[in-house]
Design a protein around this motif. Structure first.
Motif, PDB file in Angstrom:
ATOM      1  N   SER A 130       0.819  -1.220   0.000  1.00 51.68           N
ATOM      2  CA  SER A 130       0.000   0.000   0.000  1.00 51.68           C
ATOM      3  C   SER A 130       0.849   1.263   0.000  1.00 51.68           C
ATOM      4  O   SER A 130       0.431   2.304  -0.478  1.00 51.68           O
ATOM      5  CB  SER A 130      -0.927   0.015   1.215  1.00 51.68           C
TER       6      SER A 130
ATOM      7  N   CYS B 110      -8.109   4.057   4.467  1.00 58.35           N
ATOM      8  CA  CYS B 110      -8.878   2.851   4.769  1.00 58.35           C
ATOM      9  C   CYS B 110     -10.358   3.166   4.955  1.00 58.35           C
ATOM     10  O   CYS B 110     -11.222   2.376   4.552  1.00 58.35           O
ATOM     11  CB  CYS B 110      -8.314   2.160   6.009  1.00 58.35           C
TER      12      CYS B 110
ATOM     13  N   TRP C 101     -10.865  -3.083   9.599  1.00 61.69           N
ATOM     14  CA  TRP C 101      -9.583  -3.307   8.938  1.00 61.69           C
ATOM     15  C   TRP C 101      -8.444  -3.318   9.951  1.00 61.69           C
ATOM     16  O   TRP C 101      -8.548  -2.761  11.045  1.00 61.69           O
ATOM     17  CB  TRP C 101      -9.328  -2.244   7.859  1.00 61.69           C
TER      18      TRP C 101
ATOM     19  N   SER D 120      -3.782  -3.569   9.892  1.00 55.68           N
ATOM     20  CA  SER D 120      -2.605  -3.456   9.026  1.00 55.68           C
ATOM     21  C   SER D 120      -1.355  -3.881   9.802  1.00 55.68           C
ATOM     22  O   SER D 120      -1.395  -4.088  11.013  1.00 55.68           O
ATOM     23  CB  SER D 120      -2.433  -2.004   8.544  1.00 55.68           C
TER      24      SER D 120
ATOM     25  N   ILE E 141      -2.579  -4.435   4.333  1.00 56.35           N
ATOM     26  CA  ILE E 141      -3.808  -3.986   4.992  1.00 56.35           C
ATOM     27  C   ILE E 141      -4.891  -5.012   4.684  1.00 56.35           C
ATOM     28  O   ILE E 141      -5.049  -5.423   3.537  1.00 56.35           O
ATOM     29  CB  ILE E 141      -4.261  -2.603   4.484  1.00 56.35           C
TER      30      ILE E 141
ATOM     31  N   GLY F 214      -9.006  -5.700   5.061  1.00 57.92           N
ATOM     32  CA  GLY F 214     -10.329  -5.182   5.395  1.00 57.92           C
ATOM     33  C   GLY F 214     -11.371  -6.266   5.214  1.00 57.92           C
ATOM     34  O   GLY F 214     -11.240  -7.114   4.334  1.00 57.92           O
TER      35      GLY F 214
END
Length: 219
Positions: free
Chosen positions: A39, A50, A59, A61, A73, A75
């Motif tokens: 990311s 996010c 989410w 990370s 990350i 989600g």
């Protein structure tokens, strides 16, 4: 049971157009969990990005172990899944996923491996360690391994198996996983062509252990 899980090496998600692309991938594939790889988000952009990409999803990370920019990350839709992180480093996030409707659990590891083969040894050690925790439960491993498994995984026509390939295959054999059935293009990564010298490689994989393949044969 529907298993709508995906991941993508986005090569940076700071720009709004790329964020919209990610949202479109999630919507068009009706995903309930999505992992963003590479990311490149700094801490001060993580929350805003996010929130934009995942909306009312939850989410997590690996920002805390990736000081140069978030590498992974994850989600997910909390109405569909419960995701519990078990172990996290800069190259992998090991999680347990509960599918609420079916009350079934799997282990899932999301990978974004380092470029240099010696740095990837941390990843291989982490996977071997996690293998003993998984035991005889279904285990799915997916992401960008940054190394090919076989000579045919590169369009360059290499005739030599590299040290990195040997170590990757040794790890796969140790943790007893194999490629999940796939469709679509074989090569998943392209080096930006310089004249006619561009190289295509298969660096992204979805792997499963025997229990995963036994329990979910239709995937």
């Amino acid at each position: 049971m529907m298993m709508n899980i995906g991941c993508w090496n986005v090569r940076g998600s700071n720009l709004r157009p790329k964020q919209e692309e990610i949202k479109n991938v999630i919507r068009s594939n009706n995903l309930s969990l999505f992992a963003i790889l590479e990311s490149q988000l700094r801490f001060n952009k993580l929350q805003t990005t996010c929130n934009n990409v995942f909306g009312n999803w939850m989410w997590i990370s690996n920002q805390d172990v990736s000081p140069k920019g978030t590498r992974i990350i994850i989600g997910w839709d909390p109405d569909e899944l419960v995701v519990m992180p078990l172990d996290v480093n800069s190259q992998v996030m090991h999680c347990q996923i509960l599918f609420i409707k079916d009350n079934k659990k799997i282990f899932c590891s999301f990978i974004y491996a380092c470029n240099y083969y010696m740095d990837r040894r941390i990843l291989w050690d982490s996977l071997v360690k996690h293998f003993y925790s998984v035991n005889n439960s279904p285990w799915l491993i997916l992401g960008d391994f940054n190394v090919t498994k076989e000579l045919i995984d590169s369009s360059a026509g290499n005739s030599r198996i590299s040290k990195g390939m040997v170590e990757f295959n040794d790890c796969m054999n140790h943790i007893e996983v194999q490629d999940i059935n796939r469709s679509g293009l074989h090569y998943t990564w392209n080096q930006r062509p310089n004249g006619l010298n561009g190289v295509l490689k298969k660096l992204d994989r979805v792997l499963g252990n025997f229990k995963f393949i036994e329990d979910y044969p239709d995937l």
